[in-house]
Design an enzyme around this catalytic site. Structure first.
Site, PDB file in Angstrom:
ATOM      1  N   GLU A 115       0.851  -1.203   0.000  1.00 36.87           N
ATOM      2  CA  GLU A 115       0.000   0.000   0.000  1.00 36.87           C
ATOM      3  C   GLU A 115       0.877   1.239   0.000  1.00 36.87           C
ATOM      4  O   GLU A 115       2.105   1.151   0.189  1.00 36.87           O
ATOM      5  CB  GLU A 115      -0.940  -0.015   1.215  1.00 36.87           C
ATOM      6  CG  GLU A 115      -2.006  -1.100   1.108  1.00 36.87           C
ATOM      7  CD  GLU A 115      -2.968  -1.144   2.270  1.00 36.87           C
ATOM      8  OE1 GLU A 115      -2.961  -0.229   3.109  1.00 36.87           O
ATOM      9  OE2 GLU A 115      -3.726  -2.120   2.354  1.00 36.87           O
ATOM     10  N   HIS A 237      -8.695   9.977   2.742  1.00 35.61           N
ATOM     11  CA  HIS A 237      -8.284   8.860   1.874  1.00 35.61           C
ATOM     12  C   HIS A 237      -8.463   9.302   0.421  1.00 35.61           C
ATOM     13  O   HIS A 237      -9.480   9.899   0.075  1.00 35.61           O
ATOM     14  CB  HIS A 237      -9.134   7.626   2.168  1.00 35.61           C
ATOM     15  CG  HIS A 237      -8.564   6.348   1.630  1.00 35.61           C
ATOM     16  ND1 HIS A 237      -8.501   6.081   0.278  1.00 35.61           N
ATOM     17  CD2 HIS A 237      -8.014   5.277   2.254  1.00 35.61           C
ATOM     18  CE1 HIS A 237      -7.949   4.884   0.107  1.00 35.61           C
ATOM     19  NE2 HIS A 237      -7.638   4.377   1.283  1.00 35.61           N
ATOM     20  N   HIS A 345     -11.358  10.200   6.287  1.00 39.02           N
ATOM     21  CA  HIS A 345     -11.117   8.776   6.549  1.00 39.02           C
ATOM     22  C   HIS A 345     -10.674   8.444   7.968  1.00 39.02           C
ATOM     23  O   HIS A 345     -11.180   7.508   8.569  1.00 39.02           O
ATOM     24  CB  HIS A 345     -10.051   8.285   5.568  1.00 39.02           C
ATOM     25  CG  HIS A 345      -9.756   6.822   5.644  1.00 39.02           C
ATOM     26  ND1 HIS A 345     -10.710   5.852   5.404  1.00 39.02           N
ATOM     27  CD2 HIS A 345      -8.609   6.149   5.932  1.00 39.02           C
ATOM     28  CE1 HIS A 345     -10.155   4.653   5.525  1.00 39.02           C
ATOM     29  NE2 HIS A 345      -8.887   4.802   5.868  1.00 39.02           N
ATOM     30  N   ARG A 380      -1.294   9.071   9.049  1.00 38.14           N
ATOM     31  CA  ARG A 380      -1.085   7.652   9.338  1.00 38.14           C
ATOM     32  C   ARG A 380      -0.632   6.879   8.102  1.00 38.14           C
ATOM     33  O   ARG A 380      -1.194   7.039   7.017  1.00 38.14           O
ATOM     34  CB  ARG A 380      -2.388   7.044   9.862  1.00 38.14           C
ATOM     35  CG  ARG A 380      -2.349   5.540   9.988  1.00 38.14           C
ATOM     36  CD  ARG A 380      -3.559   4.998  10.683  1.00 38.14           C
ATOM     37  NE  ARG A 380      -4.773   5.135   9.924  1.00 38.14           N
ATOM     38  CZ  ARG A 380      -5.207   4.278   9.000  1.00 38.14           C
ATOM     39  NH1 ARG A 380      -4.467   3.215   8.680  1.00 38.14           N
ATOM     40  NH2 ARG A 380      -6.358   4.471   8.383  1.00 38.14           N
TER      41      ARG A 380
HETATM   42  P1  FAD Z   1     -14.389   1.169  15.682  1.00 37.61           P
HETATM   43  O1  FAD Z   1     -14.092  -0.058  14.950  1.00 37.61           O
HETATM   44  O2  FAD Z   1     -14.965   2.288  14.922  1.00 37.61           O
HETATM   45  O3  FAD Z   1     -15.372   0.786  16.870  1.00 37.61           O
HETATM   46  C1  FAD Z   1     -15.954   1.770  17.680  1.00 37.61           C
HETATM   47  C2  FAD Z   1     -16.983   1.113  18.570  1.00 37.61           C
HETATM   48  O4  FAD Z   1     -17.409   2.036  19.570  1.00 37.61           O
HETATM   49  C3  FAD Z   1     -18.250   0.691  17.831  1.00 37.61           C
HETATM   50  O5  FAD Z   1     -18.635  -0.548  18.365  1.00 37.61           O
HETATM   51  C4  FAD Z   1     -19.245   1.774  18.206  1.00 37.61           C
HETATM   52  O6  FAD Z   1     -20.582   1.366  18.110  1.00 37.61           O
HETATM   53  C5  FAD Z   1     -18.820   2.026  19.642  1.00 37.61           C
HETATM   54  N1  FAD Z   1     -19.228   3.321  20.194  1.00 37.61           N
HETATM   55  C6  FAD Z   1     -18.942   4.551  19.722  1.00 37.61           C
HETATM   56  N2  FAD Z   1     -19.473   5.489  20.520  1.00 37.61           N
HETATM   57  C7  FAD Z   1     -20.108   4.844  21.527  1.00 37.61           C
HETATM   58  C8  FAD Z   1     -20.857   5.256  22.659  1.00 37.61           C
HETATM   59  N3  FAD Z   1     -21.110   6.547  22.932  1.00 37.61           N
HETATM   60  N4  FAD Z   1     -21.356   4.308  23.499  1.00 37.61           N
HETATM   61  C9  FAD Z   1     -21.168   2.995  23.230  1.00 37.61           C
HETATM   62  N5  FAD Z   1     -20.481   2.552  22.160  1.00 37.61           N
HETATM   63  C10 FAD Z   1     -19.945   3.456  21.323  1.00 37.61           C
HETATM   64  N6  FAD Z   1      -7.040   0.520   9.116  1.00 37.61           N
HETATM   65  C11 FAD Z   1      -6.071  -0.373   8.837  1.00 37.61           C
HETATM   66  O7  FAD Z   1      -5.117  -0.517   9.618  1.00 37.61           O
HETATM   67  N7  FAD Z   1      -6.165  -1.160   7.727  1.00 37.61           N
HETATM   68  C12 FAD Z   1      -7.181  -1.065   6.846  1.00 37.61           C
HETATM   69  O8  FAD Z   1      -7.234  -1.797   5.872  1.00 37.61           O
HETATM   70  C13 FAD Z   1      -8.193  -0.093   7.088  1.00 37.61           C
HETATM   71  N8  FAD Z   1      -9.216   0.074   6.218  1.00 37.61           N
HETATM   72  C14 FAD Z   1     -10.227   0.953   6.539  1.00 37.61           C
HETATM   73  C15 FAD Z   1     -11.327   1.059   5.691  1.00 37.61           C
HETATM   74  C16 FAD Z   1     -12.381   1.891   6.033  1.00 37.61           C
HETATM   75  C17 FAD Z   1     -13.552   2.027   5.107  1.00 37.61           C
HETATM   76  C18 FAD Z   1     -12.349   2.623   7.246  1.00 37.61           C
HETATM   77  C19 FAD Z   1     -13.480   3.508   7.633  1.00 37.61           C
HETATM   78  C20 FAD Z   1     -11.242   2.525   8.079  1.00 37.61           C
HETATM   79  C21 FAD Z   1     -10.178   1.704   7.731  1.00 37.61           C
HETATM   80  N9  FAD Z   1      -9.075   1.574   8.557  1.00 37.61           N
HETATM   81  C22 FAD Z   1      -8.085   0.665   8.267  1.00 37.61           C
HETATM   82  C23 FAD Z   1      -9.054   2.228   9.868  1.00 37.61           C
HETATM   83  C24 FAD Z   1      -9.483   1.216  10.927  1.00 37.61           C
HETATM   84  O9  FAD Z   1     -10.454   0.356  10.390  1.00 37.61           O
HETATM   85  C25 FAD Z   1     -10.060   1.895  12.140  1.00 37.61           C
HETATM   86  O10 FAD Z   1      -9.238   2.933  12.560  1.00 37.61           O
HETATM   87  C26 FAD Z   1     -10.184   0.896  13.299  1.00 37.61           C
HETATM   88  O11 FAD Z   1     -10.935  -0.210  12.865  1.00 37.61           O
HETATM   89  C27 FAD Z   1     -10.834   1.562  14.477  1.00 37.61           C
HETATM   90  O12 FAD Z   1     -11.111   0.587  15.428  1.00 37.61           O
HETATM   91  P2  FAD Z   1     -11.728   1.020  16.832  1.00 37.61           P
HETATM   92  O13 FAD Z   1     -11.960  -0.245  17.584  1.00 37.61           O
HETATM   93  O14 FAD Z   1     -10.893   2.070  17.427  1.00 37.61           O
HETATM   94  O15 FAD Z   1     -13.114   1.728  16.451  1.00 37.61           O
HETATM   95  C1  SIN Z   2      -7.388   0.839   2.482  1.00 36.88           C
HETATM   96  O1  SIN Z   2      -7.627  -0.349   2.370  1.00 36.88           O
HETATM   97  O2  SIN Z   2      -7.129   1.600   1.543  1.00 36.88           O
HETATM   98  C2  SIN Z   2      -7.451   1.438   3.838  1.00 36.88           C
HETATM   99  C3  SIN Z   2      -6.245   1.134   4.573  1.00 36.88           C
HETATM  100  C4  SIN Z   2      -6.137   1.996   5.785  1.00 36.88           C
HETATM  101  O3  SIN Z   2      -6.975   2.845   6.074  1.00 36.88           O
HETATM  102  O4  SIN Z   2      -5.122   1.831   6.470  1.00 36.88           O
END
Ligand code: FAD
Ligand code: SIN
Length: 515
Positions: A115, A237, A345, A380
């Protein structure tokens, strides 16, 4: 209600920390709250995968460290980068141990994707739906632990904090929460609270983020006086599907470019090389800037991704999610160009933590996208986010296991204090919708602006003050409307973002500035 460890959020950060806790402390009660009823999170949409150096040859830890630092544009904390990169392969082992499937070659070795910003292929993945695979397997695993309780439809509202007699320090005792199903507010007391609530992409007109990404944990912590860092570094992104509409935009994974797809302008030219010798594989900030510049120059709302030459077989095998989504939108990507444009993103900053995930408030940890550990700096590196969540969840659990066994929960505050409030939801709906719309426009302007003048910032600040007051009044009348709760948090986060950008005056380093 009380629990030993309270985790708010059930994406990768919340679920992996719950699992580590349950595995190393079978006698403690772990409670995970999720405001969503249907497993919404940013995690489930992660496509590309997780960066990890698995063997030192031909890749090297040094290269991953250098790539992360370069992408962060001088704003990463180098010691954190070194630690995280060194632990990556161990966290991949955890995923495999928890039953997560990752793509392998015929000999059984993990396949590595490439990537932007990575000098070598080093992304472990499961097709183009790595996040969904991780989330589902972690949810399955959690069910095997009797001491983890996952509560859905529970919206965490605010931190419960107490002040110590000695010193001036607040500490966290849990959260107040709203049961969205039963329409009740209650308190959850905990020895330790972990915020794992994800990012805030819903602040902007066009985002790859889930609908739950409304900055709730960040806002709760800000209201509680917890320190934040680098909130003005919000990542865009370069390639999300373009359909001419605002709202949630489907990501077209960077891994597709890693596999050889090209970005073209309206004249079918690969224009990125004019700005960076790495072309499609430059870091995200640079690719985004060059696309914005091209769109402005050509006066067109999008550019194109050309994946045709990768061949139908490869596309179907490795990128089935992208192929299917585009087909649903009327594009056969094995034969047609994909219209793409940048979209908000990733929140690079967040709640400031130390190398153990400890926030500035005692007994409060932050994990995942809501945290600022120092890994990402201003921009990032692709696929370092899932990695960060896994590395820090293990660190947090080790700290909790070592330090928090003797703590008692102060009982009297947490007896059932459930109550119902009058519901004036309908009165508020219109106000909420219109403020949310205006807020998104304002923050999108802020995100995309090359610089924001002090006068403009003052106008933004005044708008926020006005909205805050309206929302405060609505909130006094009812709190059972999740839209209202989210808007309250989005406004809180916007204010903090504006203040940080203003204070630091480091706009010249801002990764979203057009080149
Ligand atoms: P999240 O997975 O967003 O989880 C948050 C949780 O908190 C959810 O369950 C939500 O319901 C809960 N929540 C929020 N507020 C409250 C509240 N007030 N009360 C109770 N519950 C609450 N990163 C990579 O490293 N590789 C990738 O390939 C990649 N691809 C991506 C593709 C997309 C489309 C997106 C959007 C992001 C991508 N990222 C990637 C970034 C990565 O996916 C996220 O940064 C990471 O998954 C965040 O994880 P998290 O557990 O911090 O939050
Ligand atoms: C992607 O698959 O392009 C997202 C990867 C990332 O957010 O790190």
């Amino acid at each position: 209600m009380k629990t030993d460890v309270l985790i708010v959020g059930s994406g990768i950060a919340g679920l992996s920390s719950a699992l580590h806790l349950a595995e190393s402390n079978p006698d403690i009660q772990v409670t995970v709250l999720d405001k969503s009823f249907d497993q919404e999170s940013n995690t489930r949409y992660a496509q590309g995968g997780m960066a990890a150096v698995l063997t030192e040859n031909p890749d090297s830890l040094g290269d991953h460290i250098r790539d992360t630092l370069a992408s962060g544009r001088g704003f990463c904390i180098p010691e954190v980068v070194v630690k995280v990169v060194n632990l990556a392969s161990f966290r991949v082992m955890d995923l495999l141990r928890w039953g997560v499937e990752l793509d392998k070659d015929q000999k059984g070795s993990l396949l590595l994707g490439l990537e932007g910003g990575h000098s070598r292929p080093r992304i472990v993945h499961y097709k183009d739906r790595t996040g969904l695979e991780i989330q589902q397997k972690l949810l399955t695993k959690i069910k095997q632990h009797h001491n983890i309780k996952l509560m859905r439809g529970i919206f965490a509202l605010d931190l419960i904090t107490s002040r110590r007699d000695e010193g001036n320090q607040n500490y966290c005792q849990g959260v107040s929460a709203c049961n969205l199903g039963y329409r009740k507010v209650f308190f959850i007391g905990a020895k330790v609270t972990i915020l794992a609530t994800g990012g805030c992409g819903q602040l902007f007109d066009r985002t790859t983020n889930s609908t739950v990404a409304t900055g709730d944990g960040l806002a709760m912590a800000i209201r509680g006086g917890v320190k934040t860092r680098d909130l003005h570094f919000y990542q865009i992104h370069p390639t999300a599907f373009f359909n001419g509409r605002n709202g949630k935009a489907f990501l077209i994974t960077e891994a597709l470019r890693g596999a050889g797809a090209h970005i073209l302008n309206h004249n079918k030219e690969r224009f990125l090389f004019r700005g960076d010798a790495r072309g499609e594989l430059a870091t995200r900030d640079i690719v985004t800037s060059l696309i914005h510049k091209e769109m402005k120059h050509s006066n067109m709302p999008c550019v194109y991704l050309d994946a045709k030459h990768l061949g139908r077989e490869k596309l179907l095998a490795e990128f089935p999610g992208v192929v299917r989504y585009c087909a649903d939108q009327g594009y056969d990507i094995t034969d047609e160009l994909i219209p793409v444009a940048p979209a908000a993103h990733y929140q690079c900053g967040g709640l400031e933590t130390d190398s153990k995930g400890q926030s500035s408030m005692d007994r409060l940890f932050a994990l995942g996208e809501c945290a600022s550990t120092g890994l990402h700096g201003a921009n990032r590196l692709a696929s370092n986010s899932l990695l960060e969540a896994l590395v820090f969840s293990k660190n947090v659990v080790e700290t909790i296991t070592k330090n928090y066994n003797g703590i008692e929960i102060e009982q009297q505050q947490f007896q059932s204090q459930s109550y119902l409030q009058e519901n004036n939801q309908r009165d508020n709906a219109q106000k909420i919708q219109s403020i949310r719309f205006d807020l998104k426009s304002m923050m999108t302007l802020w995100l995309l602006s090359e610089s924001v003048t002090p006068e403009k910032l003052e106008t933004f600040r005044l708008k926020i003050c006005r909205w805050k007051e309206i929302i405060r009044l609505c909130y006094q009348r009812t709190i059972f409307d999740p839209e209202l709760l989210e808007l309250r948090n989005l406004i809180e986060v916007s204010e903090a973002m504006l203040i940080q950008k203003n204070q630091k005056k480091n706009v010249e380093h801002h990764p979203n500035i057009h080149l």
